[in-house]
Design a protein around this motif. Structure first.
Motif, PDB file in Angstrom:
ATOM      1  N   MET B   1       0.864  -1.198   0.000  1.00 50.21           N
ATOM      2  CA  MET B   1       0.000   0.000   0.000  1.00 50.21           C
ATOM      3  C   MET B   1       0.892   1.237   0.000  1.00 50.21           C
ATOM      4  N   ILE B   2       0.576   2.144  -0.876  1.00 53.87           N
ATOM      5  CA  ILE B   2       1.395   3.355  -0.967  1.00 53.87           C
ATOM      6  C   ILE B   2       0.768   4.432  -0.085  1.00 53.87           C
ATOM      7  N   THR B   3       1.574   5.073   0.723  1.00 51.94           N
ATOM      8  CA  THR B   3       1.037   6.138   1.570  1.00 51.94           C
ATOM      9  C   THR B   3       1.082   7.444   0.798  1.00 51.94           C
ATOM     10  N   ARG B   4       0.371   8.428   1.349  1.00 51.02           N
ATOM     11  CA  ARG B   4       0.339   9.722   0.681  1.00 51.02           C
ATOM     12  C   ARG B   4       1.758  10.305   0.597  1.00 51.02           C
ATOM     13  N   ARG B   5       2.512  10.073   1.709  1.00 52.41           N
ATOM     14  CA  ARG B   5       3.859  10.622   1.720  1.00 52.41           C
ATOM     15  C   ARG B   5       4.723   9.953   0.634  1.00 52.41           C
ATOM     16  N   ASP B   6       4.573   8.601   0.547  1.00 52.62           N
ATOM     17  CA  ASP B   6       5.309   7.873  -0.497  1.00 52.62           C
ATOM     18  C   ASP B   6       4.957   8.429  -1.871  1.00 52.62           C
ATOM     19  N   PHE B   7       3.657   8.669  -2.037  1.00 48.99           N
ATOM     20  CA  PHE B   7       3.230   9.117  -3.354  1.00 48.99           C
ATOM     21  C   PHE B   7       3.829  10.470  -3.705  1.00 48.99           C
ATOM     22  N   LEU B   8       3.778  11.379  -2.740  1.00 48.87           N
ATOM     23  CA  LEU B   8       4.325  12.707  -3.008  1.00 48.87           C
ATOM     24  C   LEU B   8       5.801  12.596  -3.368  1.00 48.87           C
ATOM     25  N   LYS B   9       6.473  11.677  -2.664  1.00 50.18           N
ATOM     26  CA  LYS B   9       7.890  11.495  -2.931  1.00 50.18           C
ATOM     27  C   LYS B   9       8.103  10.993  -4.364  1.00 50.18           C
ATOM     28  N   SER B  10       7.310   9.974  -4.731  1.00 47.05           N
ATOM     29  CA  SER B  10       7.538   9.417  -6.067  1.00 47.05           C
ATOM     30  C   SER B  10       7.068  10.397  -7.137  1.00 47.05           C
ATOM     31  N   ALA B  11       6.028  11.177  -6.824  1.00 49.37           N
ATOM     32  CA  ALA B  11       5.587  12.153  -7.809  1.00 49.37           C
ATOM     33  C   ALA B  11       6.653  13.232  -8.015  1.00 49.37           C
ATOM     34  N   GLY B 172       5.241  -5.390 -14.670  1.00 44.27           N
ATOM     35  CA  GLY B 172       5.327  -6.785 -14.234  1.00 44.27           C
ATOM     36  C   GLY B 172       4.103  -7.221 -13.471  1.00 44.27           C
ATOM     37  N   ALA B 173       3.862  -6.588 -12.361  1.00 45.85           N
ATOM     38  CA  ALA B 173       2.659  -6.855 -11.575  1.00 45.85           C
ATOM     39  C   ALA B 173       2.274  -5.524 -10.959  1.00 45.85           C
ATOM     40  N   LEU B 174       0.998  -5.193 -11.078  1.00 43.71           N
ATOM     41  CA  LEU B 174       0.546  -3.854 -10.712  1.00 43.71           C
ATOM     42  C   LEU B 174       0.808  -3.535  -9.238  1.00 43.71           C
ATOM     43  N   ALA B 222      -4.459   3.594  -9.278  1.00 41.83           N
ATOM     44  CA  ALA B 222      -4.762   2.160  -9.346  1.00 41.83           C
ATOM     45  C   ALA B 222      -5.877   1.748  -8.399  1.00 41.83           C
ATOM     46  N   LYS B 223      -6.101   2.498  -7.352  1.00 37.51           N
ATOM     47  CA  LYS B 223      -7.094   2.063  -6.364  1.00 37.51           C
ATOM     48  C   LYS B 223      -8.532   2.270  -6.837  1.00 37.51           C
ATOM     49  N   ARG B 224      -8.700   2.829  -7.983  1.00 39.31           N
ATOM     50  CA  ARG B 224     -10.069   2.996  -8.488  1.00 39.31           C
ATOM     51  C   ARG B 224     -10.725   1.667  -8.864  1.00 39.31           C
ATOM     52  N   LEU B 240      -4.516 -10.306 -17.683  1.00 36.46           N
ATOM     53  CA  LEU B 240      -5.790  -9.693 -18.082  1.00 36.46           C
ATOM     54  C   LEU B 240      -6.391  -8.889 -16.919  1.00 36.46           C
ATOM     55  N   ARG B 241      -6.229  -9.413 -15.711  1.00 35.90           N
ATOM     56  CA  ARG B 241      -6.745  -8.693 -14.549  1.00 35.90           C
ATOM     57  C   ARG B 241      -6.002  -7.364 -14.395  1.00 35.90           C
ATOM     58  N   ASP B 242      -4.695  -7.398 -14.562  1.00 30.12           N
ATOM     59  CA  ASP B 242      -3.946  -6.141 -14.491  1.00 30.12           C
ATOM     60  C   ASP B 242      -4.360  -5.195 -15.620  1.00 30.12           C
ATOM     61  N   ALA B 243      -4.671  -5.754 -16.772  1.00 29.76           N
ATOM     62  CA  ALA B 243      -5.157  -4.914 -17.871  1.00 29.76           C
ATOM     63  C   ALA B 243      -6.461  -4.236 -17.468  1.00 29.76           C
ATOM     64  N   ALA B 244      -7.378  -5.006 -16.845  1.00 25.79           N
ATOM     65  CA  ALA B 244      -8.656  -4.430 -16.398  1.00 25.79           C
ATOM     66  C   ALA B 244      -8.406  -3.336 -15.359  1.00 25.79           C
ATOM     67  N   ARG B 245      -7.439  -3.582 -14.482  1.00 29.18           N
ATOM     68  CA  ARG B 245      -7.138  -2.576 -13.446  1.00 29.18           C
ATOM     69  C   ARG B 245      -6.597  -1.298 -14.083  1.00 29.18           C
TER      70      ARG B 245
END
Lengths: 421, 391
Positions: B1-11, B172-174, B222-224, B240-245
């Protein structure tokens, strides 16, 4: 024509370059042992194999209770050799040949077949006769099974091996026709194996047999020649074809010189190949001591494969002992980065070069580098490896100077420079 | 699970990452185009036997050529009076009945090549002369101007997704498609990545920067996804599941590329192909159900191909050797269900193979113009016609 030799005694950076290419990755001590030596003597010594494996390899495929477990142990046994063998060039060549004479564990799920195949790749790693090597591979139960020649019978040919022999293993597309594929299959009919069939016999050793009743002994036309050819004849005609020299030398240049080989340099090696009748050892000795090999523009021109990344990192870290479970899991890690040993996607093998690099595999490399340097189970090192050992250059990478040794090693392992050899 | 802080960092890393990207891609880099259509390309690797996929069950020549491996008439799933699906494709019958499954008969290309690799390269580059190195989907990315408009859930990037100086992403894997830099190295990492480079080192640095941007874009959205179906086990269904995601995440994917391998059935074909077609059908049925339940099905079309078909006559090992011409398929709400094109004439063979009638580039052209709203001529380097397989 031949490849001009590298005329100078090796510098530290030359030695690091040689070892990054031929031994996956060096330590400082290994580099310094080669400094000042003659390039030809260094190549010859590296190509002198005494058949020593890594001491105390803990993995025994015959202990696998299921075919799947046997395959895992086979992969781990090989990765252990790649990591710890005292003759790394032999393992590097075995890896290179496994990507030429490809078999895959999707079809070959028999332990002794795979062990026999790997033994062949090592025995012939620097063969003095490519034809002998090709024949041994063609008669190995692993290859007979993988490309269905065990099913190739008189009057009912199965063309799978005959086609790939020409297209992938020898001449490459161009010098042959569809008719050569048909006729080759006729000549190879009757080459099969006994034993080790079926999922329950996965530990039983199979054996090559020539089934005379199933061999088509009629006249054939193959690569422009006519005769009552046997399988041996077809292997000889394909393996000694002039284009085979060019094609296999191209692959050797890809493995050792650059991802996009220079056609003229390849022809230099091919000329040596033809002059020596397919003496791979002679070709390799010349290649690995050539000016072309040591030229500055060839440094950092090969993208390391996932297995080379894993093995190169650990060997540069001084080959720390890893627990058996860790070695097993590293084979899977390399698989997730695109290179599961003995299981390329197709008989063509891994394309290599830039095809190793994409988002998924880059992420995998970053995660592995973190685990090897900063993770809770990171191997303890007596000393951090130097830039020379990791990168083949004396200077550290920009930005890494003020970090801790572990952090610096981590960033170096994920740098573009380390991912190249 | 990505935290908001992680996300800001990666963004933050990702923003810096746009430097060094090919100019045309950098221009459009952040344009996720929600509401656009998506094409899912399915590759059946190894040369799928078209005659045992869409079976000419009324044709005596078919049964005569395949005494061991022909699909018995009683086993086929009838589509027309003459053609029926392989029984392992049963999970697709509901789609057929709903008019959402199309089969394109007898598809190939001029001067067929029986090498897996040469033939696959032809399908990937859409160039039977094999002069081009770039993939047809790579050229789509150039036309759209987005480095993330196409991707593959897998660890190898097919040639179709390569362009002259970049490759489209492989995911590779979402779940693990995110960068988590260890603490304390962010600044040094940035400095390391910003260093000037040449040659392959420059290529690797650019690929790394692009990866940082792609992971940030995916994790942001991705969490949508809420699963709408239970997928079967196995990597094909997982892809295919990752494609749907990815489609549900709305991250701007216009083309997704999924492969299923193992169709090189030289020996014991029935067992092998039966299992593979079963995997194919079960995966696609789950995928379609997932999209339906999420209200995404209107936006997605699936198109499948293989590099060649097999020889008409079976060989001595209850298998088939390499042939030419095969079937393609398409499915989705926007597809015009049915069999398109004529079946191969089994009495008029070329060296034991069927003679193709439909150039595959005509099928691609329909997908490009009719579904992706792109200039097919520019992608394919010419004008190609084909059946109207879109409704």
């Amino acid at each position: 024509m031949t490849l001009p030799p590298h005329p100078f005694p090796l510098t530290a950076e030359d030695a690091a370059h040689f070892l990054r290419r031929t031994a996956f990755g060096p330590t400082d001590a290994q580099i310094h042992a080669l400094v000042g030596q003659d390039a030809r003597a260094v190549a010859r010594a590296a190509l002198t194999f005494r058949g020593q494996g890594a001491p105390d390899n803990p993995f025994d495929p015959s202990q696998g209770v299921t075919p799947g477990a046997m395959l895992q142990l086979t992969r781990a046994r090989w990765l252990y050799e790649l990591l710890y063998s005292p003759e790394p060039l032999r393992e590097k060549l075995a890896l290179t040949w496994s990507n030429h004479f490809v078999v895959g564990t999707d079809k070959v799920r028999n332990g002794p077949s795979l062990a026999g195949y790997l033994t062949l790749l090592r025995t012939h790693a620097a063969t003095d006769s490519f034809e002998t090597f090709a024949r041994a591979v063609a008669q190995s139960p692993a290859m007979l099974r993988y490309l269905d020649n065990d099913q190739n019978r008189r009057g009912r040919p199965n063309e799978n091996f005959s086609r790939e022999l020409l297209e992938l293993f020898t001449t490459g597309i161009g010098p042959y026709s569809e008719a050569d594929v048909h006729e080759g299959a006729r000549a190879l009919s009757g080459w099969t194996f006994t034993g080790g069939r079926g999922t329950r016999q996965f530990l039983e050793a199979p054996r090559f047999v020539f089934n005379r009743q199933q061999h088509d002994d009629g006249q054939k036309t193959y690569l422009g020649q006519r005769g009552a050819f046997t399988g041996e004849d077809v292997i000889r005609l394909a393996a000694t074809h002039p284009q085979t020299a060019t094609r296999v030398c191209f692959k050797l240049h890809r493995a050792f010189v650059r991802d996009t080989p220079d056609a003229e340099a390849v022809e230099g090696s091919a000329a040596t190949w033809r002059r020596t009748g397919g003496n791979v050892r002679a070709v390799l000795e010349e290649l690995l001591s050539s000016a072309a090999f040591y030229a500055p523009e060839q440094r950092s021109s090969i993208i390391r494969s996932p297995v080379e990344f894993v093995v190169g990192a650990l060997r540069s870290l001084g080959a720390p002992r890893l627990e058996a479970e860790r070695v097993l899991s590293l084979t899977q890690t390399a698989g997730r980065m695109g290179q599961l040993l003995l299981q390329p996607d197709t008989v063509k093998g891994w394309d290599g070069g830039r095809a190793w690099i994409n988002d998924a595999t880059l992420l995998g490399r970053m995660q592995l580098a973190a685990a090897l340097t900063l993770g809770a189970k990171a191997p303890r090192l007596p000393a951090a490896p130097t830039p020379l050992a990791l990168l083949g250059q004396a200077a550290p990478l920009p930005g890494t100077e003020r970090l801790s040794a572990a952090q610096r090693t981590y960033l170096t392992l994920i740098s573009p420079e380390f991912q190249l050899a | 699970m990505i935290t908001r802080r992680d996300f800001l960092k990666s963004a933050a890393l990702a923003i810096a990452a746009t430097s060094g990207m090919p100019a045309f891609l950098a221009r459009a880099a952040a344009q996720a185009q929600a509401g656009d259509t998506t094409l899912v390309v399915i590759q059946l690797t190894g040369g799928n036997d078209g005659l045992n996929t869409v079976v000419p069950y009324s044709n005596g020549a078919y049964y005569a050529a395949r005494p061991t491996i022909a699909i018995p008439r009683r086993d086929v799933l009838p589509l027309t009076e003459d053609l029926g699906m392989h029984p392992a494709l049963k999970p697709l019958t509901a789609l057929w009945d709903a008019g959402q499954l199309a089969w394109m008969e007898n598809v190939g290309y001029p001067n067929p090549n029986r090498s897996h690799f040469a033939s696959m390269a032809i399908w990937h580059t859409a160039d039977p002369t094999q002069a081009q190195a770039d993939g047809w989907i790579g050229r789509i990315a150039e036309q759209i101007g987005d480095p993330f408009c196409a991707s593959t859930p897998g660890v190898t990037t097919p040639q179709a997704l390569r362009a002259s100086d970049f490759s489209l992403p492989s995911i590779g894997a979402l779940d693990t498609f995110q960068v988590k830099l260890p603490q304390g190295v962010e600044g040094a990492f940035q400095q390391l990545m910003d260093a000037p480079r040449r040659g392959e080192a420059e290529y690797l640095a650019r690929a790394t920067r692009q990866m940082l941007q792609n992971t940030a874009r995916v994790q942001q959205n991705a969490k949508r996804y809420r699963a709408g179906a239970t997928y079967p086990d196995g990597s094909f269904a997982a892809q295919l599941r990752d494609a749907a995601r990815l489609i549900a995440a709305g991250v701007g994917q216009r083309v997704l590329y999924v492969s299923l391998g193992g169709f090189d059935t030289h020996a014991g074909q029935r067992a092998e192909q039966d299992e593979l077609l079963g995997t194919l059908a079960a995966g696609l049925a789950a995928f379609q159900q997932d999209l339906d339940r999420q209200g995404l099905a209107e936006r997605v079309v699936v198109m499948g191909f293989s590099e060649f078909g097999r020889r008409v006559a079976e060989n001595g090992s209850a298998g088939t050797d390499h042939g030419q011409g095969s079937v393609m398929f398409a499915l989705g709400h926007a597809v015009k269900g049915g069999v398109h094109g004529d079946s191969p004439d089994l009495e008029a063979l070329s060296d034991g193979d069927i003679q193709y009638r439909q150039d595959f580039r005509g099928i691609y052209a329909t997908a490009l113009t009719g579904w992706l709203n792109l200039d097919a001529r520019e992608v394919l380097g010419g004008t190609f016609g084909g059946p109207a397989w879109l409704a």
